[in-house]
Scaffold this active site. Structure first.
Site, PDB file in Angstrom:
ATOM      1  CG  ASN A 103     -13.714  -6.318   7.558  1.00 38.71           C
ATOM      2  OD1 ASN A 103     -14.118  -6.801   8.618  1.00 38.71           O
ATOM      3  ND2 ASN A 103     -13.862  -5.035   7.276  1.00 38.71           N
ATOM      4  N   PRO A 104     -14.670  -9.888   8.192  1.00 39.32           N
ATOM      5  CG  PRO A 104     -14.659 -10.860  10.327  1.00 39.32           C
ATOM      6  CD  PRO A 104     -13.770 -10.151   9.339  1.00 39.32           C
ATOM      7  CG  ASP A 162     -13.809   1.579  -1.054  1.00 35.49           C
ATOM      8  OD1 ASP A 162     -13.454   0.737  -1.897  1.00 35.49           O
ATOM      9  OD2 ASP A 162     -14.740   2.386  -1.258  1.00 35.49           O
TER      10      ASP A 162
END
Length: 500
Positions: A103-104, A162
């Site tokens: 996830n960038p 998360d």
């Protein structure tokens, strides 16, 4: 096995490490100088090899260490090299090919850089091949896991917070149940565990799951747990409404304070991680209270309680025994239909917060978490009820999460270890009664006779691992050890002296 036989000299002080924590072994440049007895000296025709391994640092961190050995006996050197390589080949739990999602945008937007700088070199060193997908939209990882063939992968790695882990979790569980023909929407369905492990490289705002299962949110530490092939089975809770699965939860399911906090913070994503502090203060000052009914089924198959002084740690005996005891209990229920005799407890009242935790929910700001004694794999939730109280008392409760005092030692706090629970807000109860009465008289007559009944009681939302659930009536059930992580739990004490 000790690594310092008399004929070898290490560049580090003497220490031992299990073979399971060796990353790889490779031949080294034999024409370097060796340091022995505090003096540099030349060795005649030496040969050498380097052992790459795990070395423990402070605060549960692992570091990549290299130990080089020299010897003038070439045959002995090659024997050590061959023997160590054969021992490493026998470690079948180690992954060879991984699917990696990055996830960038999570946390501070450093996910891609963290992976390339701290994780990829370790995977290359351990001869782990990867297929990397940098996500471009929400739920891309979940959709990918539901569609692609997973036969060639030994595990899945998510780089992010998360939320990224939750996305991978949902995709993997959904895929597994679909393959097994299990209807996830059925509250009583027995879910099938997935054989694939999930690795978490922390790059988010809180990294609660990683912190609660490893003891730190350090990317190098998590990468090393993946490399050595650690495995940790963990509980998952399913959240349902009217026989429809809403979401799965592995950390916090919170109504009231934490539900309001996450709902407000979603409107301020432009603030970055600071939005949680701002929304937390705003929610605390609002001091909203919600009325409803909580019903729960106490856990009988496991030992201990939420107020135990000893937390869940690596090799936890409670988690090991609980699965077997739970399976025996379920088999007994199947024969005796004892669901009819299970005693549900019912509590009504006004609550500032209702929290259910599968784990301690520890994080850097709250090192002991919301429920310090919660177990990762015992098939239970810790249900925490915070009744209506003053702002001052609620602040005292919140501050307990940052220190070593018993955070449940308040007259307005109740905590229970449960297998299932249900919640219904008062507003829904009032709506149900109004619908029944509507068949007897017109709605206008109801409002004229009892204006208060037309003002629905306030309701909150649920914070489900950082995602918002708007349903105020839910059913929750724990699925014992449904997933596996590349982790081993928080170690009690380091096995060796911390490195500097």
């Amino acid at each position: 096995m000790p690594w310092s036989p008399p004929c070898f000299t290490s560049i580090f002080n003497a220490f031992s490490v299990p073979v399971s924590e060796i990353i790889t072994v490779e031949e080294a440049d034999a024409h370097k100088k060796c340091h022995a007895s505090g003096q540099w000296q030349k060795m005649g025709q030496p040969c050498a090899f380097t052992v790459h391994c795990v070395k423990r640092a402070r605060r549960h961190r692992w570091k990549w260490a290299q130990v080089t050995f020299w010897s003038t006996d070439e045959q002995l050197c090659h024997l050590w090299l061959q023997t160590l390589r054969e021992l490493l080949e026998r470690l079948t739990s180690r992954p060879k090919h991984l699917l990696v999602f990055i996830n960038p945008l999570g946390g501070k937007g450093q996910g891609k850089q963290i992976y390339e700088r701290k994780v990829a070199p370790l995977f290359t060193l351990a001869s782990i091949t990867t297929e990397v997908i940098v996500t471009e939209r929400a739920n891309q990882a979940k959709e990918t896991l539901c569609e692609v063939s997973m036969d060639k992968y030994d595990g899945i790695v998510c780089v992010g917070g998360d939320g990224m882990f939750s996305e991978v979790l949902h995709g993997l569980i959904e895929r597994t149940q679909r393959s097994a023909g299990v209807d996830q929407n059925q509250f009583c369905a027995k879910l099938v565990p997935s054989p694939l492990r999930i690795g978490i490289i922390p790059a988010g705002s809180t990294d609660c799951v990683c912190y609660s299962t490893v003891g730190t949110n350090d990317a190098e530490t998590s990468a090393l747990h993946i490399v050595v092939g650690d495995s940790l089975s963990m509980d998952v809770s399913s959240v349902h409404h009217n026989n429809v699965l809403l979401r799965y939860s592995v950390s916090l399911l919170g109504y009231g304070f934490y539900g309001d906090l996450i709902e407000d913070s979603e409107k301020k994503r432009w603030m970055g991680p600071a939005r949680y502090d701002f929304s937390g203060l705003k929610t605390f000052l609002s001091h909203h209270c919600y009325e409803g009914t909580v019903s729960f089924l106490p856990a009988q198959h496991t030992t201990g309680s939420p107020r135990d002084p000893k937390p869940c740690r690596s090799g936890c005996l409670v988690c090991r025994q609980s699965r077997q005891q739970l399976e025996q209990e379920q088999a007994l229920r199947g024969r005796q239909d004892s669901e009819k005799v299970e005693e549900w407890h019912v509590i009504c009242g006004k609550f500032l917060a209702i929290n259910a935790t599968n784990m301690s929910c520890a994080c850097p700001r709250s090192p002991r978490g919301l429920s310090p004694a919660a177990h990762l794999g015992d098939g239970t939730l810790d249900l925490i009820l915070i009744r209506k109280c003053s702002r001052f008392n609620f602040l005292r409760f919140l501050l307990r999460h940052t220190n070593q005092y018993d955070q449940f030692d308040f007259s307005f706090v109740e905590v229970y270890r449960v297998k299932k629970f249900q919640f219904t807000s008062k507003s829904l109860d009032e709506e149900d009664h109004a619908l029944k009465d509507r068949g007897k008289q017109g709605l206008g007559q109801i409002c004229c006779d009892n204006p208060a009944s037309c003002r629905s009681a306030p309701r909150s939302s649920w914070n489900c691992d950082g995602e918002i659930l708007h349903s105020s009536a839910i059913e929750v059930r724990v699925h014992c050890q449904l997933i596996q992580l590349f982790a081993r739990g928080i170690e009690e004490t380091p096995q060796q002296e911390p490195c500097s």
